[in-house]
Design a protein around this motif. Structure first.
Motif, PDB file in Angstrom:
ATOM      1  N   ASN A  39     -19.549 -15.605 -11.778  1.00 46.70           N
ATOM      2  CA  ASN A  39     -18.287 -16.246 -11.399  1.00 46.70           C
ATOM      3  C   ASN A  39     -17.485 -16.660 -12.628  1.00 46.70           C
ATOM      4  N   LYS A  40     -18.149 -17.225 -13.633  1.00 38.54           N
ATOM      5  CA  LYS A  40     -17.457 -17.626 -14.864  1.00 38.54           C
ATOM      6  C   LYS A  40     -16.865 -16.413 -15.574  1.00 38.54           C
ATOM      7  N   MET A  41     -17.584 -15.296 -15.567  1.00 41.55           N
ATOM      8  CA  MET A  41     -17.120 -14.112 -16.281  1.00 41.55           C
ATOM      9  C   MET A  41     -15.984 -13.408 -15.551  1.00 41.55           C
ATOM     10  N   GLU A  42     -15.871 -13.608 -14.236  1.00 32.69           N
ATOM     11  CA  GLU A  42     -14.772 -13.005 -13.474  1.00 32.69           C
ATOM     12  C   GLU A  42     -13.429 -13.597 -13.867  1.00 32.69           C
ATOM     13  N   SER A  43     -13.421 -14.880 -14.151  1.00 30.94           N
ATOM     14  CA  SER A  43     -12.163 -15.525 -14.544  1.00 30.94           C
ATOM     15  C   SER A  43     -12.442 -16.509 -15.682  1.00 30.94           C
ATOM     16  N   PRO A  44     -12.742 -15.967 -16.864  1.00 35.50           N
ATOM     17  CA  PRO A  44     -13.070 -16.853 -17.985  1.00 35.50           C
ATOM     18  C   PRO A  44     -11.862 -17.640 -18.462  1.00 35.50           C
ATOM     19  N   GLU A  45     -12.128 -18.859 -18.889  1.00 34.98           N
ATOM     20  CA  GLU A  45     -11.079 -19.673 -19.496  1.00 34.98           C
ATOM     21  C   GLU A  45     -10.923 -19.226 -20.939  1.00 34.98           C
ATOM     22  N   SER A  46      -9.794 -19.505 -21.518  1.00 30.47           N
ATOM     23  CA  SER A  46      -9.494 -19.007 -22.866  1.00 30.47           C
ATOM     24  C   SER A  46     -10.440 -19.537 -23.934  1.00 30.47           C
ATOM     25  N   ASP A  47     -11.042 -20.699 -23.703  1.00 32.95           N
ATOM     26  CA  ASP A  47     -11.916 -21.267 -24.730  1.00 32.95           C
ATOM     27  C   ASP A  47     -13.399 -20.985 -24.486  1.00 32.95           C
ATOM     28  N   MET A  48     -13.718 -20.068 -23.572  1.00 30.88           N
ATOM     29  CA  MET A  48     -15.115 -19.736 -23.279  1.00 30.88           C
ATOM     30  C   MET A  48     -15.642 -18.703 -24.259  1.00 30.88           C
ATOM     31  N   VAL A  49     -16.898 -18.892 -24.641  1.00 36.21           N
ATOM     32  CA  VAL A  49     -17.591 -17.959 -25.511  1.00 36.21           C
ATOM     33  C   VAL A  49     -18.880 -17.562 -24.790  1.00 36.21           C
ATOM     34  N   PHE A  50     -19.117 -16.260 -24.659  1.00 37.95           N
ATOM     35  CA  PHE A  50     -20.317 -15.754 -23.998  1.00 37.95           C
ATOM     36  C   PHE A  50     -21.202 -15.095 -25.043  1.00 37.95           C
ATOM     37  N   ILE A  51     -22.409 -15.652 -25.256  1.00 35.44           N
ATOM     38  CA  ILE A  51     -23.289 -15.055 -26.253  1.00 35.44           C
ATOM     39  C   ILE A  51     -24.649 -14.716 -25.656  1.00 35.44           C
ATOM     40  N   ASP A  52     -25.181 -13.613 -26.141  1.00 39.73           N
ATOM     41  CA  ASP A  52     -26.511 -13.119 -25.784  1.00 39.73           C
ATOM     42  C   ASP A  52     -27.350 -13.275 -27.046  1.00 39.73           C
ATOM     43  N   VAL A  53     -28.403 -14.090 -26.978  1.00 38.72           N
ATOM     44  CA  VAL A  53     -29.177 -14.408 -28.177  1.00 38.72           C
ATOM     45  C   VAL A  53     -30.425 -13.530 -28.336  1.00 38.72           C
ATOM     46  N   ARG A  54     -30.487 -12.441 -27.572  1.00 36.26           N
ATOM     47  CA  ARG A  54     -31.602 -11.511 -27.746  1.00 36.26           C
ATOM     48  C   ARG A  54     -31.415 -10.722 -29.043  1.00 36.26           C
ATOM     49  N   GLU A  55     -32.482 -10.087 -29.476  1.00 37.07           N
ATOM     50  CA  GLU A  55     -32.436  -9.278 -30.693  1.00 37.07           C
ATOM     51  C   GLU A  55     -31.566  -8.038 -30.471  1.00 37.07           C
ATOM     52  N   PRO A  56     -31.034  -7.445 -31.545  1.00 35.23           N
ATOM     53  CA  PRO A  56     -30.113  -6.302 -31.416  1.00 35.23           C
ATOM     54  C   PRO A  56     -30.672  -5.136 -30.607  1.00 35.23           C
ATOM     55  N   ASP A  57     -31.972  -4.830 -30.728  1.00 37.40           N
ATOM     56  CA  ASP A  57     -32.540  -3.721 -29.955  1.00 37.40           C
ATOM     57  C   ASP A  57     -32.566  -4.040 -28.464  1.00 37.40           C
ATOM     58  N   GLU A  58     -32.824  -5.296 -28.111  1.00 41.00           N
ATOM     59  CA  GLU A  58     -32.789  -5.702 -26.700  1.00 41.00           C
ATOM     60  C   GLU A  58     -31.368  -5.620 -26.162  1.00 41.00           C
ATOM     61  N   PHE A  59     -30.427  -6.094 -26.946  1.00 37.75           N
ATOM     62  CA  PHE A  59     -29.019  -6.081 -26.561  1.00 37.75           C
ATOM     63  C   PHE A  59     -28.543  -4.646 -26.360  1.00 37.75           C
ATOM     64  N   ALA A  60     -28.921  -3.754 -27.289  1.00 34.03           N
ATOM     65  CA  ALA A  60     -28.504  -2.347 -27.209  1.00 34.03           C
ATOM     66  C   ALA A  60     -29.108  -1.650 -25.998  1.00 34.03           C
ATOM     67  N   ALA A  61     -30.279  -2.088 -25.567  1.00 36.15           N
ATOM     68  CA  ALA A  61     -30.939  -1.465 -24.416  1.00 36.15           C
ATOM     69  C   ALA A  61     -30.237  -1.802 -23.097  1.00 36.15           C
ATOM     70  N   GLY A  62     -29.401  -2.821 -23.099  1.00 41.93           N
ATOM     71  CA  GLY A  62     -28.641  -3.186 -21.911  1.00 41.93           C
ATOM     72  C   GLY A  62     -28.189  -4.627 -21.977  1.00 41.93           C
ATOM     73  N   HIS A  63     -26.874  -4.816 -21.852  1.00 41.31           N
ATOM     74  CA  HIS A  63     -26.312  -6.166 -21.899  1.00 41.31           C
ATOM     75  C   HIS A  63     -25.146  -6.283 -20.924  1.00 41.31           C
ATOM     76  N   ILE A  64     -24.777  -7.491 -20.660  1.00 42.39           N
ATOM     77  CA  ILE A  64     -23.663  -7.774 -19.758  1.00 42.39           C
ATOM     78  C   ILE A  64     -22.358  -7.517 -20.503  1.00 42.39           C
ATOM     79  N   PRO A  65     -21.458  -6.721 -19.920  1.00 45.93           N
ATOM     80  CA  PRO A  65     -20.151  -6.505 -20.560  1.00 45.93           C
ATOM     81  C   PRO A  65     -19.451  -7.844 -20.810  1.00 45.93           C
ATOM     82  N   GLY A  66     -18.916  -8.001 -22.006  1.00 42.80           N
ATOM     83  CA  GLY A  66     -18.229  -9.236 -22.354  1.00 42.80           C
ATOM     84  C   GLY A  66     -19.077 -10.205 -23.161  1.00 42.80           C
TER      85      GLY A  66
END
Length: 128
Positions: A39-66
């Motif tokens: 829900n937050k990602m559907e209509s993000p506010e301008s000051d929102m930051v979305f971070i994925d703290v997994r390692e680069p290989d995990e992130f490359a294997a599949g991550h949430i757009p945005g």
């Protein structure tokens, strides 16, 4: 002797009051579900930051757009180069590293931290 005791009690009360004020103003980390994240990602506010703290290989294997990859292993005050009052939404594989990252960011002075409980294990949305 009586004045020393009164003075000591005043000092103890003052220090206790200051400590209470500091603890009361500390930042609490909010927990949300993956559905709430969607829900937050559907209509993000301008000051929102979305971070994925997994390692680069995990992130490359599949991550949430945005999501932006900022591995916990590299997280520092310097790598967290977004405003400290931004709403920072953090995800990992299961929700453990994201809590650790939120606590670390809290120590750097970030004030609006959101942990995604269940992490990518519970994510049912699109991945890239």
């Amino acid at each position: 002797m009586g004045k020393k005791i009164v003075f000591g009690l005043v000092i103890i009360l003052f220090v206790g009051f200051i400590g209470f004020q500091f603890m009361n103003s500390s930042t609490e980390i909010q927990n949300i579900s993956t559905d709430e994240l969607a829900n937050k990602m559907e209509s993000p506010e301008s000051d929102m930051v979305f971070i994925d703290v997994r390692e680069p290989d995990e992130f490359a294997a599949g991550h949430i757009p945005g999501m932006t990859n900022l591995p916990l292993s590299t997280l520092s005050e310097e790598t967290a180069d977004f405003p400290k009052d931004s709403e920072v939404v953090i995800i990992c594989r299961s929700g453990n590293r994201s809590v650790t990252a939120a606590e670390q960011l809290q120590g750097y002075g970030f004030t609006n931290l959101v942990n995604v409980v269940g992490g990518m294990n519970d994510w049912a949305g699109d991945i890239e």
